[in-house]
Design a protein around this motif. Structure first.
Motif, PDB file in Angstrom:
ATOM      1  N   TRP A 160     -24.143   4.010   5.611  1.00 23.64           N
ATOM      2  CA  TRP A 160     -25.157   2.968   5.784  1.00 23.64           C
ATOM      3  C   TRP A 160     -26.416   3.556   6.410  1.00 23.64           C
ATOM      4  O   TRP A 160     -26.345   4.236   7.440  1.00 23.64           O
ATOM      5  CB  TRP A 160     -24.639   1.854   6.692  1.00 23.64           C
ATOM      6  N   GLY A 161     -27.540   3.295   5.769  1.00 22.61           N
ATOM      7  CA  GLY A 161     -28.834   3.516   6.393  1.00 22.61           C
ATOM      8  C   GLY A 161     -29.355   2.166   6.828  1.00 22.61           C
ATOM      9  O   GLY A 161     -29.541   1.269   5.999  1.00 22.61           O
ATOM     10  N   PHE A 162     -29.583   1.972   8.138  1.00 23.78           N
ATOM     11  CA  PHE A 162     -29.879   0.640   8.661  1.00 23.78           C
ATOM     12  C   PHE A 162     -31.353   0.254   8.567  1.00 23.78           C
ATOM     13  O   PHE A 162     -31.766  -0.765   9.118  1.00 23.78           O
ATOM     14  CB  PHE A 162     -29.386   0.519  10.107  1.00 23.78           C
ATOM     15  N   ASP A 163     -32.173   1.065   7.892  1.00 17.97           N
ATOM     16  CA  ASP A 163     -33.580   0.746   7.636  1.00 17.97           C
ATOM     17  C   ASP A 163     -34.381   0.633   8.933  1.00 17.97           C
ATOM     18  O   ASP A 163     -35.407  -0.028   8.977  1.00 17.97           O
ATOM     19  CB  ASP A 163     -33.694  -0.550   6.818  1.00 17.97           C
ATOM     20  N   ASN A 164     -33.909   1.256   9.991  1.00 13.47           N
ATOM     21  CA  ASN A 164     -34.637   1.249  11.265  1.00 13.47           C
ATOM     22  C   ASN A 164     -34.191   2.510  12.003  1.00 13.47           C
ATOM     23  O   ASN A 164     -33.420   2.449  12.969  1.00 13.47           O
ATOM     24  CB  ASN A 164     -34.312  -0.011  12.068  1.00 13.47           C
ATOM     25  N   LYS A 165     -34.649   3.672  11.527  1.00 15.22           N
ATOM     26  CA  LYS A 165     -34.151   4.953  12.016  1.00 15.22           C
ATOM     27  C   LYS A 165     -34.389   5.137  13.503  1.00 15.22           C
ATOM     28  O   LYS A 165     -33.579   5.752  14.198  1.00 15.22           O
ATOM     29  CB  LYS A 165     -34.811   6.094  11.237  1.00 15.22           C
ATOM     30  N   GLU A 166     -35.524   4.621  14.012  1.00 17.23           N
ATOM     31  CA  GLU A 166     -35.848   4.837  15.421  1.00 17.23           C
ATOM     32  C   GLU A 166     -34.877   4.122  16.355  1.00 17.23           C
ATOM     33  O   GLU A 166     -34.592   4.603  17.454  1.00 17.23           O
ATOM     34  CB  GLU A 166     -37.272   4.355  15.723  1.00 17.23           C
TER      35      GLU A 166
END
Length: 333
Positions: A61-67
């Motif tokens: 999963w890439g949560f679309d909020n890397k920071e």
């Protein structure tokens, strides 16, 4: 019968607390690899008048909020009854839980905005349904809608969790040619009287309220279950536990109250052969923890080793915040 699958997910993070505003407008994407065993025996059929699957799903999963949220990997064990298998279009319901790894937990200095999780290891849950379209005898096109949750089970704070529904599309492939047998659909009552059980379950919960402080909390649950439909039962029960997590909070506040907690709960079970998937809503009549509301929920998955002995896990939550994950063993009468 074994099958493998590949699926792509697109979701949207739900904001259930003002502390989660830094992650609003986040749209997770996922790639899922799936290995399942589709049960096709007469015994499997009689468990639900369907052909159930047991499987393992590994998802990036890439949560679309890397920071703030970073990325994660979930590994789920799931149960999935599949209905209308003789038709070209069939459908299923999935319930799964497992372990996950997230790479960007809360840190008071480097990542203070992540109120969703504070440990690298988490406990994911998934519930949803899938429509399967048979393209050829061994190939399926799948469309899925699922609800996903990750939290650390209350092991460490903050722990608001990540909650996101997702739509998925993918393909699945059976490793061997086979055919689902057409079997008689019987009234579940004709297979015997409704199942009734008394469960006496010992459980132990784990928490880490601060670094290098590991707490175990033992408890006992007594629950009555009665079947009212083919794969459904209602439950009524009570529990008592010596909650060392509550004891820690009370000590911090200089409160000498007892950490013993007790409550009663009503609930529902899915009866899936040797597996039981349960949901409970409870009310405390003894609760000294100022951080917990007087109502709670439990979600559990139990495997019945024999008719009288079982083991499994359960997640307890207060509202949208998980309290703890426990491990349990039980005796049924």
């Amino acid at each position: 019968m074994k099958l493998v699958g590949l699926k792509f997910h697109l979701g949207s993070v739900l904001i259930h607390s003002r502390e989660l505003r830094p992650i609003e407008d986040s749209y997770p994407t996922g790639i899922e690899l799936d290995l399942a065993w589709h049960k096709i025996s007469q015994k499997a059929w009689e468990s639900c008048m369907c052909y159930p699957k047991l499987g393992i799903a590994l998802t990036y999963w890439g949560f679309d909020n890397k920071e703030v949220l970073g990325q994660g990997i979930t590994g789920l064990f799931y149960i999935e009854p599949v209905f209308n298998t003789k038709g070209r279009v069939n459908y299923s319901v999935r319930a799964g839980l497992g372990l996950s790894y997230q790479n960007s937990p809360y840190d008071p200095v480097s990542n203070p905005d992540n109120q969703s999780y504070s440990t690298h290891i988490g406990f994911p849950l998934q519930l949803g349904g899938t429509v399967h379209f048979r393209i050829k005898s061994r190939w399926l096109l799948n469309g899925t809608l699922v609800y996903n949750h990750i939290s650390n089970g209350g092991v460490r704070q903050p722990n608001k969790g990540i909650n996101w529904p997702s739509l998925g599309i993918g393909m699945a492939y059976y490793l061997k040619e086979f055919e689902f047998k057409k079997r008689a659909v019987k009234n579940w009552r004709d297979l015997g009287p409704p199942q009734k059980r008394w469960d006496f379950t010992f459980f132990i919960a784990y928490e880490e309220p601060r670094d290098n402080l590991f707490l175990l909390s033992p408890g006992l649950e007594i629950k009555w279950s009665r079947q009212f439909a083919r794969v459904n039962a209602y439950t009524l029960g009570g529990e008592v536990m010596y909650d060392n997590g509550t004891g820690f909070v009370l000590d911090q506040n200089g409160d000498e109250s007892s950490p013993v907690k007790a409550g009663m709960a009503i609930g529902h079970e899915f009866l899936l052969g040797k597996f039981l998937f349960s949901q409970q809503f409870g009310v405390y009549f003894s609760n000294t923890n100022p951080m917990h509301s007087d109502v709670y929920q439990r979600y559990g998955l139990v495997y019945r080793i024999t008719k009288n002995f079982s083991t499994g896990i359960s997640l307890k939550a207060h509202g949208h915040v998980a309290n703890f994950l426990d491990f349990r063993v039980g005796i049924s009468l």
